[in-house]
Write a protein that holds these residues in place. Structure first.
Motif, PDB file in Angstrom:
ATOM      1  N   LEU A  89      -3.334   6.553   2.306  1.00 29.58           N
ATOM      2  CA  LEU A  89      -2.608   5.344   2.717  1.00 29.58           C
ATOM      3  C   LEU A  89      -3.513   4.397   3.499  1.00 29.58           C
ATOM      4  CD1 LEU A  89      -0.078   3.651   2.853  1.00 29.58           C
ATOM      5  CD2 LEU A  89       0.668   4.984   4.852  1.00 29.58           C
ATOM      6  N   ALA A  90      -4.275   4.951   4.437  1.00 32.66           N
ATOM      7  CA  ALA A  90      -5.190   4.107   5.219  1.00 32.66           C
ATOM      8  C   ALA A  90      -6.222   3.468   4.297  1.00 32.66           C
ATOM      9  CB  ALA A  90      -5.885   4.942   6.291  1.00 32.66           C
ATOM     10  N   ARG A  91      -6.675   4.237   3.343  1.00 35.87           N
ATOM     11  CA  ARG A  91      -7.676   3.741   2.384  1.00 35.87           C
ATOM     12  C   ARG A  91      -7.074   2.616   1.533  1.00 35.87           C
ATOM     13  NH1 ARG A  91     -12.046   2.457   1.200  1.00 35.87           N
ATOM     14  NH2 ARG A  91     -13.026   2.994  -0.759  1.00 35.87           N
ATOM     15  N   GLU A 132      -4.550   0.694   2.312  1.00 36.48           N
ATOM     16  CA  GLU A 132      -4.315  -0.492   3.162  1.00 36.48           C
ATOM     17  C   GLU A 132      -5.606  -1.284   3.326  1.00 36.48           C
ATOM     18  OE1 GLU A 132      -2.571   1.406   6.541  1.00 36.48           O
ATOM     19  OE2 GLU A 132      -0.510   1.030   5.839  1.00 36.48           O
ATOM     20  N   ALA A 133      -6.699  -0.566   3.567  1.00 29.54           N
ATOM     21  CA  ALA A 133      -7.984  -1.240   3.783  1.00 29.54           C
ATOM     22  C   ALA A 133      -8.449  -1.936   2.508  1.00 29.54           C
ATOM     23  CB  ALA A 133      -9.027  -0.222   4.256  1.00 29.54           C
ATOM     24  N   ALA A 147       0.841  -1.203   0.000  1.00 31.26           N
ATOM     25  CA  ALA A 147       0.000   0.000   0.000  1.00 31.26           C
ATOM     26  C   ALA A 147       0.880   1.258   0.000  1.00 31.26           C
ATOM     27  CB  ALA A 147      -0.926  -0.020   1.220  1.00 31.26           C
ATOM     28  N   ALA A 148       1.955   1.235   0.771  1.00 32.48           N
ATOM     29  CA  ALA A 148       2.821   2.421   0.872  1.00 32.48           C
ATOM     30  C   ALA A 148       3.450   2.746  -0.479  1.00 32.48           C
ATOM     31  CB  ALA A 148       3.903   2.189   1.920  1.00 32.48           C
ATOM     32  N   ASP A 190      -6.889  10.498   3.859  1.00 29.12           N
ATOM     33  CA  ASP A 190      -5.819   9.561   4.214  1.00 29.12           C
ATOM     34  C   ASP A 190      -5.721   8.428   3.188  1.00 29.12           C
ATOM     35  OD1 ASP A 190      -3.955   7.947   5.399  1.00 29.12           O
ATOM     36  OD2 ASP A 190      -4.904   7.959   7.380  1.00 29.12           O
TER      37      ASP A 190
END
Ligand code: S3P
Length: 167
Positions: free
Chosen positions: A123-125, A127-128, A100-101, A121
């Motif tokens: 990155l959080a999105r 990752e999810a 994801a990063a 965000d």
């Protein structure tokens, strides 16, 4: 062959290089969809919705697959709906795996808007979304981690795999 994987995995970069090395044709499903419909991917999402976009991707895939010796790069969510049903049985699926990063880093430099990562965000999105999608991508016949690898390295690795898998 179909290159699957998350946004930013490099499907549209690796795909043409791979096709060139194989002497095959390359087709980028979303680019082709935007060109033939005259509607950008972002506008498809905003004006017609995600489900309509995915149906159009699958329909166009079926048309593109009338060609033989084809490297196809669909969008990262193609696998979630009718994507797989729109390719001939036995088509090789290769998963370009990206963290994801790394995906978010790459997409920051990409002018193409990704509606699903819009928001405060990304990155959080990412990752999810990646966590939800991994099991879909995992149906691939072969996978290769792309973080830290050059497109040329990935192309060589995929060609080696193709040789052994078709011999
Ligand atoms: C999407 C990926 C994008 C594009 C759309 C939705 C997704 O394609 O189809 O923004 O759901 O993963 P790329 O994988 O080429 O970025």
């Amino acid at each position: 062959m179909v290159l699957i994987g998350f946004m930013g995995a490099g499907k549209s970069t690796v795909g043409p290089l791979l096709a060139e090395r194989l002497g095959w044709t390359f087709a980028d499903v979303d680019a082709e969809l935007a060109r033939t419909s005259g509607v950008s991917v972002a506008a498809w999402f905003a004006e017609r919705g995600e489900a309509a976009f995915r149906a159009a991707e699958a329909e166009l895939t079926a048309e593109l697959c009338s060609r033989d010796r084809l490297v196809l790069a669909p969008g990262g969510g193609w696998i979630l709906q009718a994507g797989l049903e729109s390719v001939p049985r036995g088509t090789a699926l290769v998963w370009l795996r990206v963290s994801a990063a790394e995906a978010v880093r790459r997409l920051e430099r990409d002018p193409e808007v990704r509606p699903l990562l819009a928001g405060p965000d990304p990155l959080a999105r990412a990752e999810a979304l990646l966590a939800e999608r991994e099991r879909h991508y995992a149906v691939a016949d072969y996978n290769v981690m792309v973080d830290g690898r050059t497109p040329a390295e990935l192309v060589s690795e995929i060609i080696e795999w193709l040789k052994t898998s078709s011999s």
